[in-house]
Write a protein that holds these residues in place. Structure first.
Motif, PDB file in Angstrom:
ATOM      1  N   SER A  89       0.830  -1.346   0.079  1.00 20.40           N
ATOM      2  CA  SER A  89      -0.368  -0.186   0.050  1.00 20.40           C
ATOM      3  C   SER A  89       0.707   1.527  -0.236  1.00 20.40           C
ATOM      4  O   SER A  89       0.426   2.180  -0.813  1.00 20.40           O
ATOM      5  CB  SER A  89      -0.706   0.210   1.498  1.00 20.40           C
ATOM      6  N   ARG A  90       2.141   1.016   0.469  1.00 22.28           N
ATOM      7  CA  ARG A  90       3.687   2.720   0.350  1.00 22.28           C
ATOM      8  C   ARG A  90       3.963   2.600  -0.570  1.00 22.28           C
ATOM      9  O   ARG A  90       4.702   3.811  -0.879  1.00 22.28           O
ATOM     10  CB  ARG A  90       3.986   2.475   1.772  1.00 22.28           C
ATOM     11  N   THR A  91       3.671   1.885  -0.949  1.00 17.68           N
ATOM     12  CA  THR A  91       5.058   1.923  -2.909  1.00 17.68           C
ATOM     13  C   THR A  91       4.275   1.674  -4.100  1.00 17.68           C
ATOM     14  O   THR A  91       3.942   0.364  -4.178  1.00 17.68           O
ATOM     15  CB  THR A  91       5.815   0.388  -2.964  1.00 17.68           C
ATOM     16  N   ILE A  92       3.289   2.624  -4.502  1.00 12.93           N
ATOM     17  CA  ILE A  92       1.831   1.665  -5.473  1.00 12.93           C
ATOM     18  C   ILE A  92       2.909   3.021  -6.493  1.00 12.93           C
ATOM     19  O   ILE A  92       3.972   3.255  -6.829  1.00 12.93           O
ATOM     20  CB  ILE A  92       1.747   3.679  -5.577  1.00 12.93           C
ATOM     21  N   LEU A  93       3.152   1.509  -7.722  1.00  7.86           N
ATOM     22  CA  LEU A  93       3.765   1.206  -9.093  1.00  7.86           C
ATOM     23  C   LEU A  93       3.403   2.553  -9.727  1.00  7.86           C
ATOM     24  O   LEU A  93       2.127   2.872  -9.750  1.00  7.86           O
ATOM     25  CB  LEU A  93       4.090  -0.450  -8.875  1.00  7.86           C
ATOM     26  N   PRO A  94       4.603   2.983 -10.426  1.00  7.79           N
ATOM     27  CA  PRO A  94       3.677   4.649 -11.458  1.00  7.79           C
ATOM     28  C   PRO A  94       3.664   3.363 -13.153  1.00  7.79           C
ATOM     29  O   PRO A  94       4.421   3.678 -13.769  1.00  7.79           O
ATOM     30  CB  PRO A  94       5.750   4.997 -11.404  1.00  7.79           C
TER      31      PRO A  94
END
Ligand code: SF4
Length: 313
Positions: A89-94
Motif C-alpha cells: 500500500s505504500r509502494t504505488i507502482l508508476p
C-alpha cells in the motif's frame, strides 16, 4: 476463576491460530479498511491499493490457503500478510493497472488534440455532451465546485452515475483504451502532475468540431444568445426571490429552449442523441440543478415541481 477462564477463551478466539476462514476474512477486511484510510493512501484509489495488495505472494499464499495452514503457523502467516499489505500500500507502482476507479469518478473532458478521435469515428459524437459557459462543474483534481469559464466537451457519463460510458463495468476495462482521450492518457493516480499539465492544453470546443459548417455555428451562437445558461440561472434566481411569482416566465423560457432545439433537429435532420453535443443539456433537464423538475400533464401543459416527489412550486 470463571472470569479468568472467559478471558483465556476470548484471548484464544482472538488469536489467529483459532480463526476459521470467516473470522480470518472479517479481520482481514477490518485491517484493509484501516489501511485505506491512512493519510498517505487517501489520494490513491482504493481499488488500486487493493489490487496491489492482492498481487503480493503473501496474499496469494495466505488468503487463498488459510484453511490449509496449520494452527501453530497461522500467527506467522498473518504477520507476513500484514507486512506485505502495508508494504504494497505504500509502494504505488508508476503504472496504470486499469482498476477502473478514475473512470468511475468522472468522464474525461476533451482537448483539441482529441479531435482526430472524433473525426475517425473512434469516439462517436452521440457519446459526447457540451457543458456550456457558466455551468457548475467540479474540479477533477480536488473535487471542488467551480463555474465553467468556457464551454467544455465531455464524454457522457452513465445515467445517474459519474462513471464514464466507455467503462465496461463487469471487467473494469475501457472499451476505447487504445484510442482513449488525452486526459485519460495523462491520468496517473500515483502522480497528479501530468494531468495538471494537460489541463493547460487547449480544450476542444464546438467551433473546432463543426468547423466549416457555418450555418450550424451561427445557430449555436444564436442559441447561446437567446438561451445561455445565465438566462436560466437568472430566471430561477428570480423564481426564488419572487417566491414563485415568475413561474410562468420560467416555463416559457424552458418551452422556448425546447422548441429551438426541436426545430433545429427537425430542420437539419440531426438525431436526438446528438443534440446535447450541439446545444448542451436542455433547460428542462438542467432545472434539477436549481432544485426543480418539469412534468408534462396528459393535456400537454407543463408544471414546475420542487425536486421532491409531489411538491409543486
Ligand atoms: S475513456 Fe476509457 S480511460 Fe477514459 S475515463 Fe472513459 S473508460 Fe476510463
Amino acid at each position: 476463576m470463571q472470569e479468568e477462564s472467559e478471558g483465556i477463551s476470548e484471548l484464544s478466539i482472538n488469536h489467529p491460530s483459532a480463526w476459521d476462514i470467516d473470522r480470518f476474512r472479517a479481520n482481514w477486511f477490518v485491517f484493509v479498511e484501516a489501511l485505506l484510510k491512512e493519510e498517505t493512501n487517501l489520494l490513491i484509489p482504493s481499488r488500486r491499493i487493493r489490487w496491489q495488495i492482492e498481487q503480493t505472494p503473501a496474499f496469494q499464499e495466505v488468503a487463498a490457503g488459510w484453511d490449509k495452514i496449520k494452527g501453530s503457523q497461522r500467527l506467522d502467516a498473518w504477520k507476513r500478510l500484514l507486512l506485505a499489505a502495508e508494504e504494497a500500500s505504500r509502494t504505488i507502482l508508476p503504472a496504470c493497472v486499469q482498476c477502473g476507479e478514475c473512470c468511475r469518478m468522472g468522464s474525461p473532458t476533451l482537448h483539441l488534440e482529441d479531435l482526430v478521435l472524433l473525426r475517425s469515428g473512434k469516439i462517436p459524437w452521440d457519446q459526447l455532451i457540451t457543458l456550456r459557459k457558466g455551468e457548475p462543474a467540479h474540479s477533477p483534481f480536488d473535487g471542488k465546485p467551480f463555474v465553467l469559464p468556457q464551454e467544455r466537451i465531455k464524454v457522457r457519463e452513465k445515467d445517474g452515475l459519474r462513471e464514464c460510458v466507455f467503462l465496461i463495468s463487469q471487467i473494469e476495462r475501457c472499451s476505447i483504451h487504445v484510442d482513449r482521450p488525452v486526459q485519460c492518457r495523462a491520468q496517473a493516480c500515483w502522480d497528479p502532475i501530468p494531468a495538471r499539465d494537460t489541463a493547460e492544453e487547449p480544450f476542444l470546443l464546438r467551433e473546432h468540431i463543426f468547423e466549416g459548417a457555418d450555418l450550424l455555428l451561427e445557430i449555436i451562437a444564436e442559441h447561446e444568445t437567446r438561451c445561455g445558461f445565465a438566462a436560466l440561472s437568472d430566471a430561477f434566481e428570480e423564481l426564488s426571490r419572487s417566491n414563485g411569482g415568475n413561474v410562468q416566465e420560467v416555463l416559457r423560457l424552458l418551452s422556448y429552449e425546447e422548441h429551438f432545439r426541436q426545430f433545429v433537429s427537425d430542420k437539419f435532420k440531426i438525431p436526438a442523441q446528438n443534440m446535447e453535443l450541439l446545444f448542451g443539456r436542455s433547460f428542462a433537464r438542467m432545472s434539477t440543478l436549481f432544485g426543480f423538475r418539469v412534468v408534462e400533464e396528459p393535456d400537454g401543459t407543463r408544471r414546475l415541481l420542487v425536486d421532491e416527489p409531489g411538491v409543486q412550486a
